[in-house]
Design a protein around this motif. Structure first.
Motif, mmCIF file in Angstrom:
data_model
loop_
_atom_site.group_PDB
_atom_site.id
_atom_site.type_symbol
_atom_site.label_atom_id
_atom_site.label_comp_id
_atom_site.label_asym_id
_atom_site.label_seq_id
_atom_site.Cartn_x
_atom_site.Cartn_y
_atom_site.Cartn_z
ATOM 1 N N PRO A 214 68.099 28.100 -31.977
ATOM 2 C CA PRO A 214 67.125 29.203 -31.997
ATOM 3 C C PRO A 214 67.295 30.169 -30.826
ATOM 4 C CG PRO A 214 66.063 27.136 -31.374
ATOM 5 C CD PRO A 214 67.429 26.785 -31.843
ATOM 6 N N LEU A 215 67.721 29.653 -29.668
ATOM 7 C CA LEU A 215 67.910 30.527 -28.506
ATOM 8 C C LEU A 215 69.037 31.519 -28.742
ATOM 9 C CD1 LEU A 215 67.551 27.946 -25.576
ATOM 10 C CD2 LEU A 215 65.849 29.605 -26.384
ATOM 11 N N SER A 216 70.132 31.035 -29.338
ATOM 12 C CA SER A 216 71.278 31.904 -29.618
ATOM 13 C C SER A 216 70.983 32.878 -30.755
ATOM 14 C CB SER A 216 72.499 31.050 -29.961
ATOM 15 O OG SER A 216 73.590 31.846 -30.338
ATOM 16 N N VAL A 217 70.380 32.365 -31.821
ATOM 17 C CA VAL A 217 70.073 33.203 -32.989
ATOM 18 C C VAL A 217 69.121 34.337 -32.610
ATOM 19 C CG1 VAL A 217 68.920 33.205 -35.238
ATOM 20 C CG2 VAL A 217 70.555 31.394 -34.682
ATOM 21 N N ALA A 218 68.221 34.080 -31.670
ATOM 22 C CA ALA A 218 67.263 35.107 -31.240
ATOM 23 C C ALA A 218 67.951 36.320 -30.632
ATOM 24 C CB ALA A 218 66.275 34.506 -30.237
ATOM 25 N N THR A 219 69.198 36.147 -30.169
ATOM 26 C CA THR A 219 69.949 37.264 -29.573
ATOM 27 C C THR A 219 70.900 37.915 -30.581
ATOM 28 O OG1 THR A 219 71.806 35.888 -28.798
ATOM 29 C CG2 THR A 219 69.890 36.074 -27.353
ATOM 30 N N GLY A 220 70.875 37.421 -31.820
ATOM 31 C CA GLY A 220 71.753 37.979 -32.845
ATOM 32 C C GLY A 220 73.051 37.231 -33.015
ATOM 33 N N ARG A 221 73.229 36.144 -32.286
ATOM 34 C CA ARG A 221 74.445 35.326 -32.385
ATOM 35 C C ARG A 221 74.146 34.169 -33.334
ATOM 36 N NH1 ARG A 221 76.119 30.756 -29.671
ATOM 37 N NH2 ARG A 221 78.372 30.458 -29.397
ATOM 38 N N GLU A 222 74.752 34.173 -34.503
ATOM 39 C CA GLU A 222 74.417 33.219 -35.555
ATOM 40 C C GLU A 222 75.169 31.896 -35.418
ATOM 41 O OE1 GLU A 222 72.244 33.961 -38.541
ATOM 42 O OE2 GLU A 222 71.549 35.259 -36.938
ATOM 43 N N PHE A 223 74.964 31.205 -34.312
ATOM 44 C CA PHE A 223 75.612 29.906 -34.110
ATOM 45 C C PHE A 223 74.917 29.176 -32.970
ATOM 46 C CE2 PHE A 223 79.306 27.022 -33.390
ATOM 47 C CZ PHE A 223 79.499 26.642 -34.707
ATOM 48 N N GLY A 224 75.249 27.899 -32.813
ATOM 49 C CA GLY A 224 74.707 27.113 -31.716
ATOM 50 C C GLY A 224 75.676 27.095 -30.545
ATOM 51 N N LEU A 225 75.920 25.883 -30.005
ATOM 52 C CA LEU A 225 76.870 25.761 -28.910
ATOM 53 C C LEU A 225 78.265 26.157 -29.375
ATOM 54 C CD1 LEU A 225 75.909 22.337 -27.246
ATOM 55 C CD2 LEU A 225 75.246 24.644 -26.525
ATOM 56 N N GLY A 226 78.985 26.868 -28.530
ATOM 57 C CA GLY A 226 80.361 27.255 -28.819
ATOM 58 C C GLY A 226 81.031 27.607 -27.510
ATOM 59 N N ILE A 227 82.283 27.194 -27.347
ATOM 60 C CA ILE A 227 82.961 27.361 -26.071
ATOM 61 C C ILE A 227 84.156 28.305 -26.158
ATOM 62 C CG2 ILE A 227 84.013 26.149 -24.129
ATOM 63 C CD1 ILE A 227 81.113 25.346 -24.684
ATOM 64 N N THR A 228 84.948 28.201 -27.213
ATOM 65 C CA THR A 228 86.199 28.957 -27.281
ATOM 66 C C THR A 228 85.976 30.462 -27.363
ATOM 67 O OG1 THR A 228 87.268 27.085 -28.369
ATOM 68 C CG2 THR A 228 88.372 29.219 -28.526
ATOM 69 N N GLY A 229 85.129 30.907 -28.287
ATOM 70 C CA GLY A 229 84.842 32.335 -28.412
ATOM 71 C C GLY A 229 84.324 32.942 -27.120
ATOM 72 N N PRO A 230 83.288 32.349 -26.505
ATOM 73 C CA PRO A 230 82.782 32.887 -25.239
ATOM 74 C C PRO A 230 83.823 32.875 -24.119
ATOM 75 C CG PRO A 230 81.148 31.464 -26.240
ATOM 76 C CD PRO A 230 82.390 31.323 -27.063
ATOM 77 N N SER A 231 84.681 31.834 -24.092
ATOM 78 C CA SER A 231 85.729 31.784 -23.068
ATOM 79 C C SER A 231 86.704 32.944 -23.244
ATOM 80 C CB SER A 231 86.483 30.447 -23.149
ATOM 81 O OG SER A 231 85.611 29.354 -22.900
ATOM 82 N N ALA A 232 87.058 33.220 -24.506
ATOM 83 C CA ALA A 232 87.922 34.362 -24.790
ATOM 84 C C ALA A 232 87.226 35.669 -24.429
ATOM 85 C CB ALA A 232 88.314 34.364 -26.263
ATOM 86 N N ASN A 233 85.920 35.754 -24.692
ATOM 87 C CA ASN A 233 85.165 36.963 -24.389
ATOM 88 C C ASN A 233 85.203 37.308 -22.908
ATOM 89 O OD1 ASN A 233 82.535 36.323 -26.855
ATOM 90 N ND2 ASN A 233 84.511 37.368 -27.055
ATOM 91 N N ILE A 234 85.171 36.284 -22.062
ATOM 92 C CA ILE A 234 85.231 36.527 -20.615
ATOM 93 C C ILE A 234 86.556 37.186 -20.246
ATOM 94 C CG2 ILE A 234 85.343 35.422 -18.343
ATOM 95 C CD1 ILE A 234 83.385 33.333 -19.377
#
Length: 344
Positions: A214-234
């Motif tokens: 719910p914390l992630s979805v509230a920001t428009g990100r339709e998923f829960g925990l995730g590491i690879t995508g955010p790591s690439a985003n950095i």
């Protein structure tokens, strides 16, 4: 709202560091030491999240729907490469982040190459290779959807299997270890000194993974925990300076690093440790395979092995055993075979 990712990451990094929650170890120990305790802990985390996820959907708190297609070949190839990579790197994606927070230079090396290759597989020179392979898919999303049954049947089955192995593990005789006299007292002793039970840690990881939805979805990100995508985003943000790459997930992984640092520092476990050249090179190669593998597979040991499995996607339950297979192959060539040659 985006800062809730930082809070979620802080909790996850703290809990994983203090509980030594290692998914690489869970996979590797099944083969090397024939121990399934850490894998049972992973099943607990999946089960806790699964029950909560479908309960939130039942009450209308979540309306997230999984992807409609399964990139079968990309998942198979990627999960296997990822399994090899996490052994060489000395930790999975999340493990690499939290061990970097402990001061392990090898993890810093693995983290850099992991982030770099993840970014290259998305918007860099390997992007076309990734998209071409992932475009080869079949129309399958969830296991319960394919069989036309309620997801609660699978939740019940997973929970029953998990409880069976938990009780079986708890009935085993415990090794008596001489306890050192505590230097801390009260809550400080529990948080920063006492050895955390893997099963208790797993429950906490499962609850954090559930809260992430719910914390992630509230920001428009339709998923829960995730590491690879955010790591690439950095890495993409550092190269382009484009704010579109800064999202809830980026704050999540940064929080994991900070949470682990706080836990390690408070428990006197933080120290800079520089490995030998061989280990550094192995960590770098491991990070490369992790970045390529996790991107092809659509997730790492957290995104696929913990989250996708919790809502019973084919991607999650296909990638999990293949990641384990990759881990075993790497463990054979890096641990088992060298030991046999030494004793021969």
């Amino acid at each position: 709202m985006i800062l809730t990712g930082l809070l979620c990451g802080l909790l996850l990094g703290f809990v994983m560091q203090r509980g030594r929650f290692c998914i690489t170890g869970a996979f590797r120990d099944l083969y090397v030491t024939k121990s399934n305790k850490m894998f049972i802990a992973l099943l607990i985390a999946i089960s806790v999240q699964s029950v909560g996820f479908f309960a939130l959907k039942e009450f209308g708190v979540l309306s997230v729907e999984p992807a409609e297609n399964l990139a079968f070949f990309a998942v198979v190839i990627g999960a296997f490469l990822f399994g090899i990579g996490i052994v060489l790197a000395g930790g999975c994606a999340t493990g690499t982040w939290y061990r970097a927070g402990e001061g392990l230079i090898g993890s810093w090396v693995a983290l850099f190459t992991y982030m770099l290759l993840s970014a290259m597989m998305r918007t860099g020179p390997l992007g076309s290779f990734n998209s071409t392979l992932r475009d080869i898919n079949i129309e399958h999303s969830t296991i319960y959807g394919s069989f036309g049954i309620s997801p609660w049947w699978l939740v019940a089955l997973l929970s029953a299997v998990t409880l069976f192995y938990v009780f079986k593990q708890l009935r085993k005789p415990k090794l008596k270890i001489a306890a050192l006299k505590p230097k801390k007292t009260g809550l400080s002793h529990i948080l920063f000194e006492k050895r955390w039970d893997p099963f208790v840690t797993a429950v906490l990881v499962g609850l954090i993974a559930l809260a992430a939805w719910p914390l992630s979805v509230a920001t428009g990100r339709e998923f829960g925990l995730g590491i690879t995508g955010p790591s690439a985003n950095i890495m993409q943000y550092l190269i382009t300076g484009d704010d579109k790459f800064i999202n809830w997930g980026v704050f999540l992984v940064l929080g994991i690093f900070l949470g682990s640092f706080i836990a390690a520092k408070a428990s006197n476990e933080f120290r800079f440790r520089v490995p030998d050249v061989t280990t550094i090179l192995r960590s770098a190669v491991g990070g490369v395979l992790m970045g390529i593998g996790a991107t092809l597979a659509g997730g790492c040991s957290i995104g696929n092995g913990l989250v996708e499995t919790a809502f019973f996607s084919w991607q999650g339950w296909l990638s999990l055993p293949i990641m384990i297979a990759g881990t075993w192959v790497a463990a054979y060539f890096t641990i088992i075979r060298p030991q046999r040659l030494t004793t021969a």
